[in-house]
Scaffold this active site. Structure first.
Site, mmCIF file in Angstrom:
data_model
loop_
_atom_site.group_PDB
_atom_site.id
_atom_site.type_symbol
_atom_site.label_atom_id
_atom_site.label_comp_id
_atom_site.label_asym_id
_atom_site.label_seq_id
_atom_site.Cartn_x
_atom_site.Cartn_y
_atom_site.Cartn_z
ATOM 1 N N ASP A 28 46.081 43.129 37.503
ATOM 2 C CA ASP A 28 47.005 42.187 38.439
ATOM 3 C C ASP A 28 47.758 40.794 38.169
ATOM 4 O OD1 ASP A 28 46.693 41.536 41.129
ATOM 5 O OD2 ASP A 28 45.201 39.619 41.132
ATOM 6 N N LYS A 41 51.192 38.626 38.221
ATOM 7 C CA LYS A 41 51.233 38.779 39.619
ATOM 8 C C LYS A 41 51.824 37.318 39.506
ATOM 9 C CE LYS A 41 47.438 37.788 41.768
ATOM 10 N NZ LYS A 41 46.296 38.329 43.258
ATOM 11 N N ASN A 88 49.117 34.238 39.041
ATOM 12 C CA ASN A 88 48.296 34.452 36.920
ATOM 13 C C ASN A 88 49.391 33.723 36.401
ATOM 14 O OD1 ASN A 88 45.939 35.344 38.749
ATOM 15 N ND2 ASN A 88 46.389 37.392 38.659
ATOM 16 N N ASP A 90 43.613 34.906 33.900
ATOM 17 C CA ASP A 90 42.676 35.512 35.725
ATOM 18 C C ASP A 90 42.816 37.040 35.359
ATOM 19 O OD1 ASP A 90 41.536 36.514 37.779
ATOM 20 O OD2 ASP A 90 42.507 35.493 39.492
ATOM 21 N N THR A 95 47.053 43.251 42.964
ATOM 22 C CA THR A 95 47.847 42.960 44.419
ATOM 23 C C THR A 95 48.645 44.498 44.607
ATOM 24 O OG1 THR A 95 47.509 40.270 44.003
ATOM 25 C CG2 THR A 95 48.947 40.529 45.328
#
Length: 182
Positions: A11, A13, A16, A29, A51
């Site tokens: 994830d 992104k 994060n 995260d 995501t």
């Protein structure tokens, strides 16, 4: 660092990525991270995790992923930093997933003509549909990007971003994304 220890984030992104002192980026995260050495799946077969705007084609398909899925997401972030746009834009998961799996991203100079061909090549290689055609490790991508940026001829100063005159003293000033030039 995480990949060297057998951890896949899944994830990556902008939200994060935190900036530590000395402007060092730190990935946060790890809530849906997966230890690569284990064979136990953390999601049911066929389930995509992540995501949607930053998911790799293989994540969208819900198949087995490795560190190259994080490299794709890093390429998506780089694209967004350079252009002010995610490489695919849609209001639903199905359309985004289809784009990640089947469509080429728009050429970055379409949004920002100041992107050098070498930096564009790094970005697009990270966004390859086939993981075998992407950077095989994040350090290779980082080194190649650093070299591409260093080889770039100095650019003339960008046009200054206009400030909103109506912004209150305690309200942060924001520029429209269309005016952002990297």
């Amino acid at each position: 660092y995480a990949h060297e220890r057998g951890i896949l984030h899944r994830d990556v992104k902008p939200v994060n990525v935190l900036l530590a002192p000395a402007k060092r980026a730190v990935l946060s995260d790890f809530g849906i991270a997966k230890v690569l050495a284990t064979s136990a799946a953390m999601t049911r077969s066929g389930a995509g995790v992540g995501t949607p705007e930053y998911m790799s084609p293989e994540q969208c398909r819900g198949v087995q992923v490795d560190a190259r899925a994080d490299i794709y997401a890093l390429g998506a972030m780089l694209y967004e930093m350079l252009t002010g746009h995610t490489h695919f834009e849609a209001d639903n998961y199905t359309t985004l997933a289809h784009s990640h799996i089947y469509e080429p991203p728009p050429q970055p100079p379409q949004y920002n003509p100041r992107i050098s061909p070498a930096v564009q090549a790094v970005t697009l290689k990270a966004l390859e549909k086939d993981p075998a055609n992407r950077f095989q490790d994040a350090m290779d991508m980082a080194i190649t990007l650093e070299q591409a940026a260093a080889a770039q001829a100095p650019l003339p100063p960008a046009t200054p971003i206009e400030r909103r005159p109506e912004a209150a003293p305690d309200e942060p000033e924001r520029a429209s994304q269309s005016n952002i030039i990297c």
